[in-house]
Design an enzyme around this catalytic site. Sequence first.
Site, PDB file in Angstrom:
ATOM      1  CE  LYS A  78      -4.139  -2.180   1.878  1.00  0.00           C
ATOM      2  NZ  LYS A  78      -5.212  -1.936   2.928  1.00  0.00           N
ATOM      3  CG  ASN A  99      -7.691   1.078  -1.058  1.00  0.00           C
ATOM      4  OD1 ASN A  99      -8.056   2.340  -1.629  1.00  0.00           O
ATOM      5  ND2 ASN A  99      -9.085   0.594  -0.633  1.00  0.00           N
ATOM      6  CG  ASP A 115      -7.904   0.383   3.098  1.00  0.00           C
ATOM      7  OD1 ASP A 115      -8.130  -0.229   2.142  1.00  0.00           O
ATOM      8  OD2 ASP A 115      -6.235  -0.131   3.197  1.00  0.00           O
ATOM      9  N   GLY A 139      -4.651   1.561  17.653  1.00  0.00           N
ATOM     10  CA  GLY A 139      -3.764   1.119  16.395  1.00  0.00           C
ATOM     11  C   GLY A 139      -3.661   2.309  15.707  1.00  0.00           C
ATOM     12  N   GLY A 142      -1.012   0.649   9.438  1.00  0.00           N
ATOM     13  CA  GLY A 142      -1.641   0.878   8.262  1.00  0.00           C
ATOM     14  C   GLY A 142      -3.011   1.187   8.519  1.00  0.00           C
TER      15      GLY A 142
END
Lengths: 271, 271
Positions: A78, A99, A115, A139, A142
């Site tokens: 990506k 993406n 995404d 998180g 990516g």
Amino acid sequence: MTFALNAAVSGDTRLFAIVGDPIAQARSPLVFNEIFQRMGVNAVLVPMQIPAASLATAIAGLKTIGNLDGIVVTVPHKISMTGLVDRLLPIARKVGAINCMRRVESGEWVGEMYDGEGFTRGLRKQGHEPRGMSVFQAGAGGAGKALAHALSRAGVKALQLIDVDRAKQDALIAELAHAYPDANVSAGSASPADVDMVVNATPCGMAAGDPLPFDIARLDRRVLVADIIMKPERTQLLCQAEERGHRIHLGRHLLENQAEIVAEFFGIAHG
Amino acid sequence: MTFALNAAVSGDTRLFAIVGDPIAQARSPLVFNEIFQRMGVNAVLVPMQIPAASLATAIAGLKTIGNLDGIVVTVPHKISMTGLVDRLLPIARKVGAINCMRRVESGEWVGEMYDGEGFTRGLRKQGHEPRGMSVFQAGAGGAGKALAHALSRAGVKALQLIDVDRAKQDALIAELAHAYPDANVSAGSASPADVDMVVNATPCGMAAGDPLPFDIARLDRRVLVADIIMKPERTQLLCQAEERGHRIHLGRHLLENQAEIVAEFFGIAHG
């Protein structure tokens, strides 16, 4: 033997691909081919396993295929693929990753990153408008990056971020503050409270014995609990949240809506 | 909407391609995907339109795709592709062209030429053993070359060749005499006689108003009349031959049997 049904690909079928490594686990071929089928489009999306070391060679070759109209990009390509398209569209420029890419009329290949848009569209479709929400997200990898950008663009009121990798967490906070000057982004705690939605964008929950990615004990029961993990469909986080009376939001909504958005990007209107 | 059935291509589907330019007319995707379906193989063969100028770039890229197991090669790439595989197998070395290539265990790509083998296997399947036959063939182009090589390998007793391009005709006769020292190859006349089979390997007969590629007036009624043209299925040559009481052999037998042989080459056993 459902795989037997591809006998209908013919000489004039338009071609799409998903490139990644590994690729056997990718759900995009099934999801996109179902969309093509539903829309009556003579096209097929096929998996291509391409190692990182040969990505540039592979893409130079794929770009020469006249009936290849678009490529879905997945892990680990990506970020590196941003250097292999002719032009980045706005979200990709901000996120620094793509993406999907497609050939436009000039012959150029343009790349974009949807995404995060898959997540926010999925939320809206389930009746959860992100605009104005206070959001906690775990998180900053990516996927987390794409989500945080999309939530910022969607106009959340506040975004708290955590990552076990503190440098990554702080870098993403700084990046978002720079990209969206009006956004209210800060570091969160491992036991969030006073938010409207919590979302897991870490891989924590894919394996059976994984601990929760964050604590949900302090959350009000009205807080929406979301996960982007697709397998298992109900992670430990979602199961515990459901038991405690929370509404939950499944990972598959992201993929389904991201595929729909990418199909639109590919020029396949949806119905 | 038969094309809708490709919804079953999934992340772990193995990939095959046919490369050519143009490609929309290619029947190989339908034929091969029917074979994969019949054999219960999770694989799909997709069309790839690749211009001659970008062939080297395209193939360098395609070779890096880990789940791409084989490529069918069609016009105009059959000769130039010989320089893009790592190794030529025996028939390809003799003919100087390939119609298929695959990755072998060492990682090398090997190329072979089975166009002619499709014709001779098709003949045998229809009960016409070429060994020992006296054959007249019109056409010394790409397809004619593959056919003449295969007939020579099949052990025909004699092979008479004609082509409107006399230089091409004589070059092929010399090439065959060199490649198969036992073969009895000579220039034919436009009105053949005293043979067991006549075959058209020219494009003459594809268009409605085409003249016959050769005269059939002097042929004994027991002579088999074959054509390799697939569209129309019954060329003017075959129609007139049938009217005169000849047994005929259709062009589609070549494609069907060539596809079967290439599928075997790809490692797909057939049943």
